[in-house]
Design a protein around this motif. Structure first.
Motif, mmCIF file in Angstrom:
data_model
loop_
_atom_site.group_PDB
_atom_site.id
_atom_site.type_symbol
_atom_site.label_atom_id
_atom_site.label_comp_id
_atom_site.label_asym_id
_atom_site.label_seq_id
_atom_site.Cartn_x
_atom_site.Cartn_y
_atom_site.Cartn_z
ATOM 1 N N ILE A 235 14.552 15.489 -7.237
ATOM 2 C CA ILE A 235 15.329 14.458 -6.544
ATOM 3 C C ILE A 235 16.312 15.101 -5.572
ATOM 4 O O ILE A 235 16.467 14.656 -4.428
ATOM 5 N N ASP A 236 16.957 16.176 -6.011
ATOM 6 C CA ASP A 236 17.899 16.880 -5.135
ATOM 7 C C ASP A 236 17.199 17.467 -3.912
ATOM 8 O O ASP A 236 17.820 17.631 -2.854
ATOM 9 N N ALA A 237 15.892 17.775 -4.049
ATOM 10 C CA ALA A 237 15.115 18.320 -2.930
ATOM 11 C C ALA A 237 14.667 17.238 -1.963
ATOM 12 O O ALA A 237 14.062 17.536 -0.928
ATOM 13 N N GLY A 238 14.954 15.962 -2.292
ATOM 14 C CA GLY A 238 14.655 14.889 -1.351
ATOM 15 C C GLY A 238 13.759 13.782 -1.857
ATOM 16 O O GLY A 238 13.542 12.788 -1.159
ATOM 17 N N ALA A 239 13.205 13.921 -3.061
ATOM 18 C CA ALA A 239 12.342 12.866 -3.591
ATOM 19 C C ALA A 239 13.150 11.601 -3.885
ATOM 20 O O ALA A 239 14.268 11.669 -4.383
ATOM 21 N N ARG A 240 12.586 10.458 -3.557
ATOM 22 C CA ARG A 240 13.233 9.187 -3.888
ATOM 23 C C ARG A 240 13.128 8.901 -5.391
ATOM 24 O O ARG A 240 14.061 8.368 -5.989
ATOM 25 N N ARG A 241 11.964 9.224 -5.950
ATOM 26 C CA ARG A 241 11.708 9.014 -7.369
ATOM 27 C C ARG A 241 10.820 10.137 -7.881
ATOM 28 O O ARG A 241 10.162 10.823 -7.103
ATOM 29 N N ILE B 241 1.585 13.355 8.044
ATOM 30 C CA ILE B 241 2.981 12.935 7.968
ATOM 31 C C ILE B 241 3.272 11.886 9.032
ATOM 32 O O ILE B 241 3.925 10.859 8.762
ATOM 33 N N GLU B 242 2.769 12.096 10.204
ATOM 34 C CA GLU B 242 2.950 11.115 11.284
ATOM 35 C C GLU B 242 2.248 9.801 10.942
ATOM 36 O O GLU B 242 2.799 8.717 11.164
ATOM 37 N N ARG B 243 1.031 9.880 10.397
ATOM 38 C CA ARG B 243 0.287 8.672 10.030
ATOM 39 C C ARG B 243 1.022 7.850 8.977
ATOM 40 O O ARG B 243 0.947 6.616 8.973
ATOM 41 N N PHE B 244 1.719 8.520 8.072
ATOM 42 C CA PHE B 244 2.361 7.826 6.961
ATOM 43 C C PHE B 244 3.839 7.528 7.213
ATOM 44 O O PHE B 244 4.531 7.018 6.326
ATOM 45 N N SER B 245 4.320 7.815 8.400
ATOM 46 C CA SER B 245 5.760 7.751 8.668
ATOM 47 C C SER B 245 6.334 6.333 8.644
ATOM 48 O O SER B 245 7.550 6.163 8.504
ATOM 49 N N THR B 246 5.505 5.306 8.748
ATOM 50 C CA THR B 246 6.013 3.936 8.770
ATOM 51 C C THR B 246 6.010 3.282 7.384
ATOM 52 O O THR B 246 6.480 2.152 7.239
ATOM 53 N N TYR B 247 5.509 3.981 6.390
ATOM 54 C CA TYR B 247 5.425 3.395 5.052
ATOM 55 C C TYR B 247 6.747 3.528 4.304
ATOM 56 O O TYR B 247 7.403 4.567 4.388
ATOM 57 N N PRO B 248 7.128 2.509 3.531
ATOM 58 C CA PRO B 248 8.384 2.590 2.776
ATOM 59 C C PRO B 248 8.317 3.562 1.609
ATOM 60 O O PRO B 248 9.355 3.988 1.094
ATOM 61 N N LEU B 249 7.091 3.918 1.182
ATOM 62 C CA LEU B 249 6.947 4.840 0.066
ATOM 63 C C LEU B 249 5.604 5.556 0.170
ATOM 64 O O LEU B 249 4.583 4.941 0.494
ATOM 65 N N LEU C 296 0.845 -1.189 0.000
ATOM 66 C CA LEU C 296 0.000 0.000 0.000
ATOM 67 C C LEU C 296 0.880 1.239 0.000
ATOM 68 O O LEU C 296 1.796 1.374 0.813
ATOM 69 N N ILE C 297 0.610 2.156 -0.933
ATOM 70 C CA ILE C 297 1.316 3.424 -1.023
ATOM 71 C C ILE C 297 0.321 4.540 -0.753
ATOM 72 O O ILE C 297 -0.557 4.804 -1.588
ATOM 73 N N PRO C 298 0.383 5.202 0.393
ATOM 74 C CA PRO C 298 -0.541 6.303 0.656
ATOM 75 C C PRO C 298 -0.260 7.473 -0.279
ATOM 76 O O PRO C 298 0.886 7.713 -0.676
ATOM 77 N N SER C 299 -1.319 8.206 -0.618
ATOM 78 C CA SER C 299 -1.180 9.327 -1.532
ATOM 79 C C SER C 299 -1.453 10.649 -0.817
ATOM 80 O O SER C 299 -2.421 10.766 -0.066
ATOM 81 N N ILE C 300 -0.586 11.620 -1.070
ATOM 82 C CA ILE C 300 -0.810 12.997 -0.612
ATOM 83 C C ILE C 300 -0.922 13.856 -1.866
ATOM 84 O O ILE C 300 0.058 14.032 -2.595
ATOM 85 N N ASP C 301 -2.120 14.368 -2.134
ATOM 86 C CA ASP C 301 -2.343 15.240 -3.284
ATOM 87 C C ASP C 301 -2.453 16.671 -2.791
ATOM 88 O O ASP C 301 -3.241 16.966 -1.883
ATOM 89 N N LEU C 302 -1.679 17.562 -3.406
ATOM 90 C CA LEU C 302 -1.612 18.955 -2.960
ATOM 91 C C LEU C 302 -2.302 19.886 -3.945
ATOM 92 O O LEU C 302 -2.094 19.791 -5.156
ATOM 93 N N MET C 303 -3.100 20.798 -3.394
ATOM 94 C CA MET C 303 -3.744 21.823 -4.209
ATOM 95 C C MET C 303 -3.982 23.049 -3.327
ATOM 96 O O MET C 303 -4.578 22.932 -2.254
ATOM 97 N N LEU D 170 9.315 12.198 4.738
ATOM 98 C CA LEU D 170 8.779 10.930 4.262
ATOM 99 C C LEU D 170 9.495 10.487 2.984
ATOM 100 O O LEU D 170 9.941 11.329 2.206
ATOM 101 N N PRO D 171 9.580 9.173 2.745
ATOM 102 C CA PRO D 171 10.160 8.668 1.492
ATOM 103 C C PRO D 171 9.128 8.786 0.376
ATOM 104 O O PRO D 171 8.144 8.039 0.349
ATOM 105 N N CYS D 172 9.322 9.721 -0.527
ATOM 106 C CA CYS D 172 8.279 10.056 -1.498
ATOM 107 C C CYS D 172 8.688 9.817 -2.946
ATOM 108 O O CYS D 172 9.839 10.036 -3.325
ATOM 109 N N GLN D 173 7.702 9.403 -3.749
ATOM 110 C CA GLN D 173 7.806 9.533 -5.188
ATOM 111 C C GLN D 173 6.898 10.701 -5.553
ATOM 112 O O GLN D 173 5.747 10.775 -5.135
ATOM 113 N N VAL D 174 7.456 11.662 -6.304
ATOM 114 C CA VAL D 174 6.811 12.953 -6.504
ATOM 115 C C VAL D 174 6.427 13.146 -7.966
ATOM 116 O O VAL D 174 7.216 12.869 -8.872
#
Length: 232
Positions: free
Chosen positions: A85-91, A33-41, A2-9, A67-71
């Motif tokens: 990626i330089d700002a911290g995104a994993r992918r 952020i706290e709720r999703f802190s244990t997820y690998p992605l 399961l990959i939780p999604s954070i959509d920003l607007m 958090l470990p994020c794909q952005v």
């Protein structure tokens, strides 16, 4: 998985139905952020950037530090991909920029931005690249889902397969509805590639995630998490 999604607007976490109707909004970033802190992605999408209506860059940088994020959202060139990626995104997730709308196409290949895709894969390690295949009524949607091209995922995925580390398939017809991801489509997509396959659109409960996992498919969930249907 399961990959939780954070959509920003507009500086908020949101959930849309079929990419159009605003259904939920949240401003308590610390809580999620706290709720999703244990997820690998975690999947982090800038909807404003995707629709060319602004951006949420500072929020993305802040969340990627926690958090470990794909952005995704508004990533249209190699320079932006590298900066993300330089700002911290994993992918990074790229979608619309992978495709073209030729005036006189002669086949599926004409709809792929081939030079761009090859150049991107040379500049960014492929395991950092997720290619987004978003479809509406069976055809690929682009430009923040506001336009379509006459290209199917069955045609696009084999052409793009050599250049990325993973595919993200979003079934727009069921996005945000919690009516379930079409199982037959999941099996069909799995047969098209050996890359990591992530699907989104209508995911409704833990049993569905388990069934997709049995097919070696990961699932992005948003609405089901934010409404409490899936415990995150």
């Amino acid at each position: 998985m399961l990959i939780p999604s954070i959509d920003l607007m507009g500086g908020r976490i949101v959930q849309l139905v079929k990419g159009e109707k605003l259904a939920l909004t949240f401003t308590d970033f610390e809580y999620w952020i706290e709720r999703f802190s244990t997820y690998p992605l975690v999947q982090l999408i800038d909807l404003d950037a995707a629709m060319r209506q602004g951006e949420n860059r500072d929020l993305i940088t802040m969340i990627c530090k926690r958090l470990p994020c794909q952005v995704g959202g508004g990533i249209r060139d190699a320079a932006t991909a590298r900066a993300t990626i330089d700002a911290g995104a994993r992918r990074v997730i790229l979608g619309s920029s992978l495709f073209r709308s030729p005036s006189h196409p002669t086949g599926p290949t004409d709809f792929i931005a081939q030079d761009f895709v090859r150049d991107l894969a040379q500049q960014i390690p492929r395991d950092h690249l997720v290619f987004g295949i978003d479809t509406k009524a069976g055809h690929i949607a682009i430009k923040g889902w506001t336009a379509q091209i006459p290209l199917t995922p069955q045609e696009a995925i084999p052409l793009l397969d050599p250049y990325c580390g993973a595919f993200l398939y979003t079934h727009i017809d069921t996005e945000g509805t919690m009516t379930g991801f079409p199982r037959a489509r999941a099996k069909e997509l799995r047969a098209l590639t050996t890359r990591q396959l992530i699907v989104a659109g209508g995911i409704r409960d833990a049993s569905e995630i388990a069934a997709l996992n049995a097919l070696n498919i990961d699932a992005v969930a948003g609405m089901a998490i934010y409404t409490g249907k899936i415990s995150a």
